[in-house]
Design an enzyme around this catalytic site. Structure first.
Site, PDB file in Angstrom:
ATOM      1  N   ARG A  56       0.883  -1.302  -0.002  1.00 54.53           N
ATOM      2  CA  ARG A  56       0.197   0.050  -0.041  1.00 54.53           C
ATOM      3  C   ARG A  56       0.931   1.367  -0.068  1.00 54.53           C
ATOM      4  O   ARG A  56       0.448   2.187   0.413  1.00 54.53           O
ATOM      5  CB  ARG A  56      -0.912  -0.052   1.113  1.00 54.53           C
ATOM      6  CG  ARG A  56      -1.930  -1.200   1.363  1.00 54.53           C
ATOM      7  CD  ARG A  56      -2.864  -0.977   0.089  1.00 54.53           C
ATOM      8  NE  ARG A  56      -4.162  -1.719   0.512  1.00 54.53           N
ATOM      9  CZ  ARG A  56      -4.242  -3.270   0.063  1.00 54.53           C
ATOM     10  NH1 ARG A  56      -3.144  -3.585  -0.450  1.00 54.53           N
ATOM     11  NH2 ARG A  56      -5.388  -3.766   0.514  1.00 54.53           N
ATOM     12  N   SER A 101     -10.877  -0.878   3.820  1.00 55.39           N
ATOM     13  CA  SER A 101      -9.903  -1.217   4.813  1.00 55.39           C
ATOM     14  C   SER A 101      -9.489   0.275   5.465  1.00 55.39           C
ATOM     15  O   SER A 101      -8.976   0.979   4.753  1.00 55.39           O
ATOM     16  CB  SER A 101      -8.661  -1.793   4.643  1.00 55.39           C
ATOM     17  OG  SER A 101      -8.913  -2.997   4.129  1.00 55.39           O
ATOM     18  N   GLU A 103      -5.086   3.385   6.609  1.00 53.77           N
ATOM     19  CA  GLU A 103      -4.735   3.332   5.122  1.00 53.77           C
ATOM     20  C   GLU A 103      -5.555   4.519   4.547  1.00 53.77           C
ATOM     21  O   GLU A 103      -4.918   5.040   3.491  1.00 53.77           O
ATOM     22  CB  GLU A 103      -5.230   2.074   4.596  1.00 53.77           C
ATOM     23  CG  GLU A 103      -5.042   1.919   3.283  1.00 53.77           C
ATOM     24  CD  GLU A 103      -5.720   0.628   2.625  1.00 53.77           C
ATOM     25  OE1 GLU A 103      -5.912  -0.231   3.432  1.00 53.77           O
ATOM     26  OE2 GLU A 103      -5.619   0.731   1.242  1.00 53.77           O
TER      27      GLU A 103
HETATM   28  N1  EPU Z   1      -9.927 -11.240  10.397  1.00 54.92           N
HETATM   29  C1  EPU Z   1     -10.380 -11.392  11.873  1.00 54.92           C
HETATM   30  N2  EPU Z   1     -11.808 -10.456  11.912  1.00 54.92           N
HETATM   31  C2  EPU Z   1     -12.255 -10.025  10.835  1.00 54.92           C
HETATM   32  C3  EPU Z   1     -11.578 -10.002   9.424  1.00 54.92           C
HETATM   33  C4  EPU Z   1     -10.503 -10.723   9.445  1.00 54.92           C
HETATM   34  O1  EPU Z   1      -9.908 -11.588  12.716  1.00 54.92           O
HETATM   35  O2  EPU Z   1     -13.465  -9.501  11.168  1.00 54.92           O
HETATM   36  C5  EPU Z   1      -8.754 -12.071  10.268  1.00 54.92           C
HETATM   37  C6  EPU Z   1      -8.750 -13.561   9.942  1.00 54.92           C
HETATM   38  O3  EPU Z   1      -7.827 -14.219  10.603  1.00 54.92           O
HETATM   39  C7  EPU Z   1      -8.552 -13.373   8.495  1.00 54.92           C
HETATM   40  C8  EPU Z   1      -7.281 -12.210   8.524  1.00 54.92           C
HETATM   41  O4  EPU Z   1      -7.719 -11.491   9.042  1.00 54.92           O
HETATM   42  O5  EPU Z   1      -7.872 -14.517   8.191  1.00 54.92           O
HETATM   43  C9  EPU Z   1      -7.286 -11.494   6.999  1.00 54.92           C
HETATM   44  O6  EPU Z   1      -8.549 -11.305   6.709  1.00 54.92           O
HETATM   45  P1  EPU Z   1      -8.796 -10.696   5.090  1.00 54.92           P
HETATM   46  O7  EPU Z   1      -8.494 -11.787   4.132  1.00 54.92           O
HETATM   47  O8  EPU Z   1     -10.135 -10.506   4.794  1.00 54.92           O
HETATM   48  O9  EPU Z   1      -7.849  -9.606   4.973  1.00 54.92           O
HETATM   49  P2  EPU Z   1      -7.494  -8.262   5.583  1.00 54.92           P
HETATM   50  O10 EPU Z   1      -6.085  -8.267   5.981  1.00 54.92           O
HETATM   51  O11 EPU Z   1      -8.375  -7.874   6.683  1.00 54.92           O
HETATM   52  C10 EPU Z   1      -6.502  -7.281   3.159  1.00 54.92           C
HETATM   53  C11 EPU Z   1      -6.599  -6.054   2.825  1.00 54.92           C
HETATM   54  C12 EPU Z   1      -7.960  -5.744   1.797  1.00 54.92           C
HETATM   55  C13 EPU Z   1      -8.038  -7.032   0.746  1.00 54.92           C
HETATM   56  C14 EPU Z   1      -8.132  -8.333   1.593  1.00 54.92           C
HETATM   57  C15 EPU Z   1      -7.998  -9.352   0.834  1.00 54.92           C
HETATM   58  C16 EPU Z   1      -5.246  -4.275   3.756  1.00 54.92           C
HETATM   59  C17 EPU Z   1      -5.404  -3.193   4.555  1.00 54.92           C
HETATM   60  N3  EPU Z   1      -6.412  -4.950   3.506  1.00 54.92           N
HETATM   61  O12 EPU Z   1      -7.582  -7.198   4.248  1.00 54.92           O
HETATM   62  O13 EPU Z   1      -7.917  -4.762   0.932  1.00 54.92           O
HETATM   63  O14 EPU Z   1      -9.308  -7.055   0.117  1.00 54.92           O
HETATM   64  O15 EPU Z   1      -6.745  -8.377   2.540  1.00 54.92           O
HETATM   65  O16 EPU Z   1      -6.945  -9.631   0.014  1.00 54.92           O
HETATM   66  O17 EPU Z   1      -4.257  -4.872   3.358  1.00 54.92           O
HETATM   67  C18 EPU Z   1      -8.761  -2.343   1.221  1.00 54.92           C
HETATM   68  O18 EPU Z   1      -7.539  -2.106   1.093  1.00 54.92           O
HETATM   69  O19 EPU Z   1      -9.475  -1.517   1.275  1.00 54.92           O
HETATM   70  C19 EPU Z   1      -8.959  -3.826   1.177  1.00 54.92           C
HETATM   71  C20 EPU Z   1     -10.270  -4.062   1.285  1.00 54.92           C
END
Ligand code: EPU
Length: 341
Positions: free
Chosen positions: A159, A231, A327
């Site tokens: 990012r 996010s 972010e």
């Molecule tokens: N998790 C929780 N609670 C929640 C959601 C997630 O505990 O409510 C934990 C779980 O362990 C899950 C892990 O977080 O396995 C990762 O969750 P997720 O795959 O949804 O990804 P994220 O790290 O929360 C990132 C990006 C998203 C992108 C997703 C999928 C960032 C800041 N965000 O989210 O990007 O869609 O991965 O690749 O890196 C954005 O930037 O606006 C965005 C939505």
């Protein structure tokens, strides 16, 4: 001066005004806006406003690109090179690539925003970042000078990019050059993609796009229905020692090793563990299906969203001794943001 409501130019749906709102259709028009003195300071260049939080009326000029062409600049049996205007809606580009049978962008389906901002922000999802597709980025400066930055010069990281640095605030992304594959290649190892694909008779580009859209829609609120900016925080990267200590206390804390032997932890997990998932503070709330997303419950101000974000950061700091950084770009009301502050 073109006063304009910014409500439809920020996906949080915050109702603020810009003192001066200017759009342009070409590099020449952008140069002319600066040369003629139409751009009053401070200025801020936006895309679709899917990563912005306005704290109040913007006192200067908001710039927005309407450069929206997609050209094929080179093609081999293996690859196709595209030159895409910064104002193209990102998901329209992904849809076009999928329709043409060009591989590489499908995991980035449905990410809100426009192509220029995608290259600034290095958008990413489901194991792919836009930098993986970028060949070079074209910009135009406030002085009318055009530059092309090959991807190696763009300092891409999670990012992050060269274009976020303060000294680049006088340059605007005008076009992005991308290379897609004509050979069938997929990235399917993130999260539940393979599991979801198993329900379909075959794997092809439209199916992968549909599956990614389905996964996103199940977790992420549609900004057209409920204001949000995806996010709100970045996932923090912590030292291995701190991760191991925390892991002793919280054995289910997820962690992903980074190239420099640190550990990226999901901010969503930390926020959920602090008890914030689904909780509201005034007119702002933490989404009940993805704790990393803050939502406007209706009529929220920038201050309402920021107050919630600050309360969350404080909880995560107190409970885990981890700083989570937004972010989303917070645009202060008092003096705006831009090179002429
Ligand atoms: N998790 C929780 N609670 C929640 C959601 C997630 O505990 O409510 C934990 C779980 O362990 C899950 C892990 O977080 O396995 C990762 O969750 P997720 O795959 O949804 O990804 P994220 O790290 O929360 C990132 C990006 C998203 C992108 C997703 C999928 C960032 C800041 N965000 O989210 O990007 O869609 O991965 O690749 O890196 C954005 O930037 O606006 C965005 C939505």
């Amino acid at each position: 001066m073109n006063t304009c409501s910014l409500r439809q130019y920020n996906t949080f749906g915050i109702d603020v005004q810009a003192a001066n709102f200017l759009q342009y259709r070409s590099e020449a028009e952008l140069a002319e806006l600066f040369a003629s003195g139409s751009v009053t300071a401070p200025w801020l260049h936006i895309g679709a406003g899917s990563n912005l939080l306005f704290m109040g009326d913007y006192p200067g000029t908001i710039l927005h690109s309407l450069i929206d062409d997609i050209e094929v600049t080179a093609e081999t049996p293996e690859t196709v090179d595209l030159r895409v205007g910064a104002g193209v809606v990102w998901d329209n580009l992904v849809e076009h690539c999928v329709d043409q049978g060009w591989y590489g962008a499908e995991n980035l389906s449905l990410i809100p925003g426009e192509v220029g901002a995608a290259a600034v922000q290095n958008i990413g999802a489901y194991g792919v970042e836009v930098k993986d597709l970028i060949v070079s980025v074209e910009t135009m400066g406030a002085d009318g000078a055009a530059h092309t930055y090959p991807v190696e010069a763009c300092c891409y990281a999670y990012r992050d990019s060269l274009f976020k640095r303060p000294h680049m605030k006088r340059e605007f992304v005008t076009r992005v050059n991308l290379r897609l594959s004509k050979r069938e290649v997929y990235r399917l190892d993130y999260g539940t993609i393979r599991q979801e694909l198993a329900r379909h008779p075959r794997i092809d580009l439209p199916t992968v796009r549909r599956v990614i859209i389905g996964i996103r829609q199940a977790k992420l609120p549609d900004p057209k229905v409920q204001g949000n900016a995806g996010s709100f925080f970045k996932n923090p990267v912590i030292g291995r020692k701190q991760y191991e200590q925390l892991h002793d206390t919280y054995p289910d804390l997820p962690g992903y090793a980074t190239a420099d032997d640190r550990v990226k932890v999901p901010a969503a997990w930390l926020i959920e563990r602090c008890g914030w998932k689904g909780k509201a503070l005034g007119r702002a709330a933490v989404h009940d299906r993805q704790a990393l997303v803050l939502v406007n419950l209706g009529g929220a101000t920038g201050a309402d969203i920021l107050a919630l974000a600050q309360a969350i950061r404080q909880s995560v700091r107190t409970q885990f001794d981890i700083e989570i950084e937004p972010e989303v770009n917070v645009i202060s009301a008092r003096k705006g943001e831009g090179p002429c502050d």
